[in-house]
Design a protein around this motif. Structure first.
Motif, PDB file in Angstrom:
ATOM      1  N   GLU A 189       0.809  -1.221   0.000  1.00 36.39           N
ATOM      2  CA  GLU A 189       0.000   0.000   0.000  1.00 36.39           C
ATOM      3  C   GLU A 189       0.838   1.264   0.000  1.00 36.39           C
ATOM      4  OE1 GLU A 189      -0.586  -2.657   1.708  1.00 36.39           O
ATOM      5  OE2 GLU A 189      -2.640  -3.254   1.202  1.00 36.39           O
ATOM      6  N   HIS A 222      -5.773   7.333  -5.175  1.00 34.32           N
ATOM      7  CA  HIS A 222      -5.327   6.149  -4.447  1.00 34.32           C
ATOM      8  C   HIS A 222      -6.493   5.179  -4.341  1.00 34.32           C
ATOM      9  CE1 HIS A 222      -1.419   7.690  -2.565  1.00 34.32           C
ATOM     10  NE2 HIS A 222      -1.838   8.625  -3.388  1.00 34.32           N
ATOM     11  N   PRO A 223      -6.270   3.907  -4.643  1.00 38.38           N
ATOM     12  CA  PRO A 223      -7.371   2.937  -4.561  1.00 38.38           C
ATOM     13  C   PRO A 223      -7.637   2.518  -3.119  1.00 38.38           C
ATOM     14  CG  PRO A 223      -5.356   1.825  -5.186  1.00 38.38           C
ATOM     15  CD  PRO A 223      -5.011   3.289  -5.094  1.00 38.38           C
ATOM     16  N   SER A 224      -8.800   1.970  -2.894  1.00 41.43           N
ATOM     17  CA  SER A 224      -9.111   1.433  -1.567  1.00 41.43           C
ATOM     18  C   SER A 224      -8.418   0.096  -1.349  1.00 41.43           C
ATOM     19  CB  SER A 224     -10.630   1.261  -1.416  1.00 41.43           C
ATOM     20  OG  SER A 224     -11.122   0.352  -2.396  1.00 41.43           O
ATOM     21  N   ASP A 225      -8.031  -0.548  -2.454  1.00 40.99           N
ATOM     22  CA  ASP A 225      -7.337  -1.839  -2.408  1.00 40.99           C
ATOM     23  C   ASP A 225      -6.165  -1.761  -3.387  1.00 40.99           C
ATOM     24  OD1 ASP A 225      -6.491  -4.533  -2.865  1.00 40.99           O
ATOM     25  OD2 ASP A 225      -8.456  -5.264  -2.208  1.00 40.99           O
ATOM     26  N   TYR A 229      -4.563  -0.996  -8.158  1.00 43.06           N
ATOM     27  CA  TYR A 229      -3.421  -0.310  -8.766  1.00 43.06           C
ATOM     28  C   TYR A 229      -2.529  -1.295  -9.503  1.00 43.06           C
ATOM     29  CZ  TYR A 229       0.876   2.441  -9.130  1.00 43.06           C
ATOM     30  OH  TYR A 229       2.001   3.079  -9.597  1.00 43.06           O
ATOM     31  N   ASP A 261     -11.962  -2.554  -6.971  1.00 39.49           N
ATOM     32  CA  ASP A 261     -12.326  -1.230  -6.450  1.00 39.49           C
ATOM     33  C   ASP A 261     -13.180  -0.508  -7.493  1.00 39.49           C
ATOM     34  OD1 ASP A 261     -12.588   1.266  -5.403  1.00 39.49           O
ATOM     35  OD2 ASP A 261     -10.449   1.662  -5.129  1.00 39.49           O
ATOM     36  N   ARG A 263     -14.717   2.134  -7.492  1.00 40.38           N
ATOM     37  CA  ARG A 263     -14.680   3.596  -7.460  1.00 40.38           C
ATOM     38  C   ARG A 263     -13.297   4.154  -7.806  1.00 40.38           C
ATOM     39  NH1 ARG A 263     -19.028   5.976  -5.776  1.00 40.38           N
ATOM     40  NH2 ARG A 263     -17.906   7.910  -5.323  1.00 40.38           N
ATOM     41  N   TYR A 264     -12.438   3.325  -8.356  1.00 41.29           N
ATOM     42  CA  TYR A 264     -11.069   3.759  -8.683  1.00 41.29           C
ATOM     43  C   TYR A 264     -11.069   4.405 -10.070  1.00 41.29           C
ATOM     44  CZ  TYR A 264      -5.948   3.565  -8.870  1.00 41.29           C
ATOM     45  OH  TYR A 264      -4.616   3.882  -8.951  1.00 41.29           O
TER      46      TYR A 264
END
Length: 508
Positions: A189, A222-225, A229, A261, A263-264
């Motif tokens: 991360e 930035h992705p949540s997971d 990426y 994700d 919402r990425y």
């Protein structure tokens, strides 16, 4: 003299190479004159040296032109002092023992390059040039001299489950000493922070003044997971190869990122760009265009300050013939990131198709300066040619050929690069070599409809009517169905009266 042609002469180091030959020749003449007087030799020997020196001059000039470009010469070149603030970022080595993780090293290198490019007063070698040294056994100082930079950044990345170790060092080309080095042991991360820290420390080590961190992207998503990426990194690697299979794989990677994700925004933008490229290069059906419209719209909704989202939106709107909306999207993208390659490149394509050739030529050239991309370089030359700027077109064609050759050193299986290499060679008066690469493109991917179509255009322009018709028939059989291209492409004009060509159009 045309500015572009002069720049090409300097890029190929012709003044230095020819200058060395003239200086050496002058020294030889002085020695011959002394030896003639000292040993009583006849004037025949002195005349022979002068004649030989003069006759060899055009040969040396020709070799300088052919082998003077960076990366193309097997001969040693005169050393040129590089700019004080210049750097090449080599691909980071994958130390994980799993080739599947190569994308991490390549992606990390690309992100560092993208960040450093935005640093004022810092010269950064392009990805295409730097990545030709992937896997090389050459020493860092040798690589630095060949790329004419003052420093080289190298490193490695190793993955242990969800943890990574990144080791990197900045090496001075002049003396081989380390200017900076660091090891990062962090979670996956933290990869974004690692990229930013490396770029910042490189800039500071080279004593570049960083003003208010303007070089950093303030709108980086930035992705949540972190897996989202990672999938995007894989997708970007496939986008480099604009063939149908690669673009399909890119779309799959971005779709997987969205599964992880939803919402990425970068994943939505990447998926939209993949769909749009498939529709533009391989117009087989309308589904890709519908997807590009839907995906790019969602990208902008989720990332209103993300330049890539607006660029993808502008590209989709251009393909939908919504010109004013497309222009606004491209302008917004460039406001957010003036150095975004995609925004310049896709906007240039829109300008070219609308007949705005002056703008297209400038934007293609700008795109090719931001990223050493063979398609942008090729289309910059083609735009200059369409404007009737003969010398500029020739200089840009020479550069496009060099970029395509360099690209194929790393990607020998790219048929689109092979076709553009073929066209460039034919335009530069080397038809035999050009036709060889056209045939090579067909060997690389005989089932790609876009490759068949492009080679048919080349055959048409070279007067090979039967071969052109056969390629078009094969393209249609493979799924190429764009009737507008058949009707309006000027490259196909020599075929229009042919019965088989007319039959093809009627069957589409």
């Amino acid at each position: 003299m045309n500015k572009g042609f002069l720049e090409e002469l300097l890029r190929r180091r012709m003044p230095q190479i020819v200058g060395l030959y003239l200086a050496a020749g002058w020294g030889l003449l002085e020695f011959t004159d002394w030896a003639t007087g000292r040993f009583g030799l006849s004037a025949f020997w002195e005349d022979s040296v002068v004649v030989s020196w003069a006759l060899l001059l055009p040969v040396v000039a020709g070799l300088a032109w052919r082998w003077g470009a960076p990366g193309s010469s097997p001969l040693p070149r005169p050393f040129l002092r590089p700019p004080d603030r210049s750097v090449a970022v080599l691909p980071f080595l994958n130390m994980s023992g799993d080739p599947e993780n190569d994308y991490l090293g390549d992606g990390l290198s690309e992100e560092v390059i993208n960040a450093l490019v935005k640093v004022p007063d810092l010269r950064v070698v392009s990805r295409t040039s730097a990545f030709t040294y992937k896997g090389t056994a050459k020493k860092i100082r040798t690589i630095g001299r060949e790329l004419n930079v003052g420093s080289v950044l190298e490193g490695s990345i190793q993955r242990f489950g969800n943890r990574i170790r990144v080791t990197t060092q900045l090496v001075s080309v002049e003396d081989g000493y380390h200017l900076w080095s660091e090891r990062f042991d962090k979670e996956m991360e933290d990869l974004f922070d690692i990229e930013d820290q490396i770029a910042e420390q490189v800039a500071r080590a080279l004593r570049v003044i960083l003003k208010n961190e303007e070089w950093k992207s303030p709108h980086r998503a930035h992705p949540s997971d972190i897996r989202a990426y990672e999938y995007c990194l894989r997708g970007q690697q496939f986008l480099i190869h604009p063939r149908l299979k690669s673009l399909g794989f890119a779309r799959q990677m971005f779709d997987k990122a969205l599964d992880v994700d939803p919402r990425y925004a970068p994943a939505w933008a990447g998926a939209a760009e993949s769909a749009a490229l498939i529709h533009m290069n391989y117009p087989l059906r309308d589904q890709e265009l519908e997807d590009a419209d839907r995906l790019s719209q969602r990208a902008v909704e989720l990332g209103p300050t993300l330049a890539d989202a607006h660029s993808a939106r502008g590209f989709a709107l251009f393909l939908l013939h919504r010109v004013e909306e497309s222009e606004a999207a491209f302008q917004r993208s460039l406001e957010l990131d003036p150095l975004l390659f995609q925004a310049h490149y896709f906007h240039a394509r829109a300008c070219y198709q609308q007949g705005r050739l002056e703008e297209a030529a400038d934007k293609f050239q700008k795109a090719s300066e931001i990223r050493e991309d063979y398609q942008a370089a090729f289309l910059a030359a083609q735009s200059s040619e369409a404007l009737g700027r003969t010398e500029e077109a020739e200089a840009r064609r020479i550069r496009a050929l060099a970029v395509a050759e360099k690209h194929m050193e790393l990607n020998p299986d790219d048929p689109r690069a092979a076709t553009m290499r073929a066209v460039s060679l034919c335009r530069l008066g080397r038809p035999d070599e050009g036709l060889h690469w056209a045939e090579k493109a067909l060997e690389i991917d005989p089932n790609d409809p876009g490759v068949r179509y492009n080679v048919a255009c080349l055959y048409s322009l070279e007067g090979k009517v039967e071969e052109a018709i056969q390629c078009l028939e094969a393209a249609v059989k493979a799924g190429f169905q764009n009737k507008d291209w058949f009707r309006h492409d000027p490259d196909l004009d020599p075929l229009r009266t042919h019965p088989r060509f007319q039959s093809l159009i009627s069957e589409l």
